[in-house]
Structures are given as structure tokens and as C-alpha cells.
Design an enzyme around this catalytic site. Structure first.
Site, PDB file in Angstrom:
ATOM      1  N   CYS A  95       0.796  -1.235   0.000  1.00  0.00           N
ATOM      2  CA  CYS A  95       0.000   0.000   0.000  1.00  0.00           C
ATOM      3  C   CYS A  95       0.835   1.295   0.000  1.00  0.00           C
ATOM      4  O   CYS A  95       1.321   1.689  -1.054  1.00  0.00           O
ATOM      5  CB  CYS A  95      -0.993  -0.044   1.156  1.00  0.00           C
ATOM      6  SG  CYS A  95      -2.377   1.068   0.922  1.00  0.00           S
ATOM      7  N   ARG A 132     -12.926   6.234  -0.857  1.00  0.00           N
ATOM      8  CA  ARG A 132     -11.805   5.326  -0.614  1.00  0.00           C
ATOM      9  C   ARG A 132     -12.171   3.926  -1.097  1.00  0.00           C
ATOM     10  O   ARG A 132     -13.342   3.559  -1.141  1.00  0.00           O
ATOM     11  CB  ARG A 132     -11.476   5.276   0.891  1.00  0.00           C
ATOM     12  CG  ARG A 132     -10.983   6.589   1.448  1.00  0.00           C
ATOM     13  CD  ARG A 132     -10.511   6.426   2.883  1.00  0.00           C
ATOM     14  NE  ARG A 132      -9.305   5.612   2.997  1.00  0.00           N
ATOM     15  CZ  ARG A 132      -8.075   6.049   2.768  1.00  0.00           C
ATOM     16  NH1 ARG A 132      -7.874   7.307   2.420  1.00  0.00           N
ATOM     17  NH2 ARG A 132      -7.039   5.250   2.906  1.00  0.00           N
ATOM     18  N   HIS A 196      -3.544  -5.564   2.560  1.00  0.00           N
ATOM     19  CA  HIS A 196      -3.086  -5.599   3.952  1.00  0.00           C
ATOM     20  C   HIS A 196      -3.491  -6.953   4.505  1.00  0.00           C
ATOM     21  O   HIS A 196      -3.957  -7.809   3.789  1.00  0.00           O
ATOM     22  CB  HIS A 196      -3.781  -4.499   4.758  1.00  0.00           C
ATOM     23  CG  HIS A 196      -3.359  -3.119   4.395  1.00  0.00           C
ATOM     24  ND1 HIS A 196      -2.159  -2.590   4.774  1.00  0.00           N
ATOM     25  CD2 HIS A 196      -3.993  -2.148   3.697  1.00  0.00           C
ATOM     26  CE1 HIS A 196      -2.075  -1.339   4.329  1.00  0.00           C
ATOM     27  NE2 HIS A 196      -3.163  -1.052   3.660  1.00  0.00           N
TER      28      HIS A 196
HETATM   29  N1  GLN Z   1      -2.220   6.928   2.307  1.00  0.00           N
HETATM   30  C1  GLN Z   1      -2.408   6.077   1.226  1.00  0.00           C
HETATM   31  C2  GLN Z   1      -3.826   6.061   0.657  1.00  0.00           C
HETATM   32  O1  GLN Z   1      -4.778   6.299   1.369  1.00  0.00           O
HETATM   33  C3  GLN Z   1      -1.950   4.692   1.638  1.00  0.00           C
HETATM   34  C4  GLN Z   1      -2.880   4.041   2.622  1.00  0.00           C
HETATM   35  C5  GLN Z   1      -2.425   2.690   3.076  1.00  0.00           C
HETATM   36  O2  GLN Z   1      -1.230   2.368   3.146  1.00  0.00           O
HETATM   37  N2  GLN Z   1      -3.395   1.881   3.450  1.00  0.00           N
HETATM   38  O3  GLN Z   1      -3.950   5.817  -0.526  1.00  0.00           O
END
Ligand code: GLN
Length: 247
Positions: A95, A132, A196
Site C-alpha cells: 500500500c 476510498r 493488507h
Molecule cells: N495513504 C495512502 C492512501 O490512502 C496509503 C494508505 C495505506 O497504506 N493503506 O492511498
């Protein structure tokens, strides 16, 4: 036998959803086979390591703030990481770590974090923080030479564009962009992904791909590993796949 040497970068800052667990899985699967595996840690302002001495460099995920915190230090490491990658060190990136190996990450306010530019992709977060990509995800990858359906969890605002060699084809979830057909980035010695989880606990083939690559990298051929009993892991994954793909 060769020891697998891993460098885990910024484990104190980039460890969203227990990404460090991936290191536990690699150590466990090595131990079960009598393979020695060491994990060194590196974080901001530590003495610069010899990156090329490592078989694998691992960077987990984190929110925008943590990415900003590590950015200047990561850029200082650029030459060393690039040299290691070009000489065959495996890069395993989750990520936030995935995003920062590309050209840049632009957050919802338009602030740009410079990436190392090892790869051509770039990541832009939409202006609305509500947009998101969050939820369970399944992708089909061919990185091991045969199709493997991998399950995990994604949570990112960033939309990653310009990926030429994705990690997998999305079966369920979002992937590199909202509702995209592909997820992550890969090369023979790179897995960069939004998974993740930690993703390796759920997907033993991916752990073993990394271990066999690392063991054989000096000879240039992936090592053959003794099989482990993954009955439970496979059953757990199948439950998720059935649920996600509504079989
Ligand atoms: N900050 C980044 C995003 O929101 C990465 C987030 C993450 O590592 N889960 O895209």
C-alpha cells in the site's frame, strides 16, 4: 544452507493492519523447513544499511501522514534501494510502500510526496476523502507460474495509474483504482500490492514464491521448497473466496 536476509523498513511507522505479520509468516515458513531467516529493521536516521546485502526489502503500508514522515529519509535511501533492486533483491511493498516506489503520491489536498521513481506508475487521491477503496479483495495472480486466487483487505484513497505489469486480475474489490480490473504491480523480484491483512498469512503460495526466489537468487533459479501442510490456510481462503465470489 544459505540464510535469507530481509530488511524491514519503517516498521515503527508503516504497519497498518498488522502488515509486520508478513515478516512473522516468512520466518515461520522458513523455520518449518530448517531455513535460517533473519529480519533487520531500518527506520528514520538509522545508519544507512548495505541494501544490496539483503535478499528482500519489505515496506508496509501507512496513512498519508506516516508517508510524509518517512518521505525525506526514504529519498535518501533511493540510490541504495535502486542498486539492490537492480542486482536482484526482492522488493515486497504494501500500500503506502507500494505507492512510494512509483513516481509520486498526491494526497486529497494536492500535496505531492515524491516517490523513488523505480517504477512508472503514479498515485493520486481523489479530492473527496470519502471516496476510498475499502473492503475485502480477491485477485488472480500468475506470479508463481500458475493461477493463484489471493484474498486480502484493501483500504486506500490513492488511485494508482500507469501500471504495465499488475500483480493480479481483480475478481472482487477495487484494485489499483476504484473498480479497476487490475491490482498491484509485479516483476520477477517485485510484489507491490494494496493487500493488507497481513496478506502472506492467507496466501501461502505467495510466501513461498518470495522464499524460493530469495533462496535461489544468487544462482538465478528459484529454489525448490519442501511442501508444508497448508490445509487450514487453504480452507480459510476458500471460505473467503466462496463468500466474495458468491459461489
Ligand atoms: N495513504 C495512502 C492512501 O490512502 C496509503 C494508505 C495505506 O497504506 N493503506 O492511498
Amino acid at each position: 544452507m544459505k540464510t535469507i536476509k530481509i530488511l524491514h523498513m519503517y516498521s515503527d511507522l508503516l504497519d497498518l493492519y498488522g502488515d509486520s505479520g508478513n515478516m512473522e509468516i516468512l520466518k515461520y515458513r522458513c523455520k518449518m523447513r530448517g531455513i535460517e531467516c533473519t529480519v533487520d529493521k531500518y527506520s528514520i536516521d538509522d545508519e544507512t544499511p548495505d541494501f544490496s546485502a539483503y535478499d528482500c526489502i519489505y515496506i508496509g503500508g501507512g496513512a498519508d501522514l506516516e508517508q510524509q514522515h518517512i518521505s525525506a529519509d526514504l529519498l535518501k535511501c533511493c540510490g541504495g534501494i535502486e542498486k539492490a533492486y537492480r542486482s536482484g533483491t526482492f522488493l515486497f511493498l504494501i500500500c503506502g510502500g507500494y505507492q512510494l516506489m512509483g513516481k509520486y503520491y498526491r494526497d486529497a489536498d494536492g500535496n505531492e510526496i515524491k516517490g523513488l521513481g523505480l517504477f512508472d506508475y503514479y498515485t493520486i487521491a481523489p479530492e473527496s476523502r470519502k471516496m476510498r477503496c475499502i473492503g475485502n479483495i480477491a485477485v488472480r495472480t500468475n506470479i508463481t507460474g500458475k493461477p493463484v486466487d489471493v484474498v486480502g483487505f484493501e483500504n486506500h484513497g490513492g488511485q494508482t495509474h500507469g501500471v504495465k505489469t499488475p500483480f493480479g486480475e481483480v475478481l472482487c474489490g477495487n484494485g489499483n483504482c476504484s473498480k479497476s480490473s487490475h491490482e498491484g504491480y509485479c516483476e520477477k523480484n517485485v510484489i507491490a500490492t494494496y493487500f493488507h491483512g497481513p496478506m502472506l498469512s492467507k496466501n501461502p503460495e505467495i510466501s513461498d514464491y518470495i522464499i524460493s526466489y530469495c533462496l535461489g537468487r544468487e544462482e538465478g533459479t528459484a529454489a525448490t521448497l519442501a511442501p508444508l501442510d497448508d490445509t487450514l490456510e487453504r480452507k480459510c481462503r476458500q471460505v473467503m473466496l466462496d463468500r466474495l465470489l458468491k459461489k
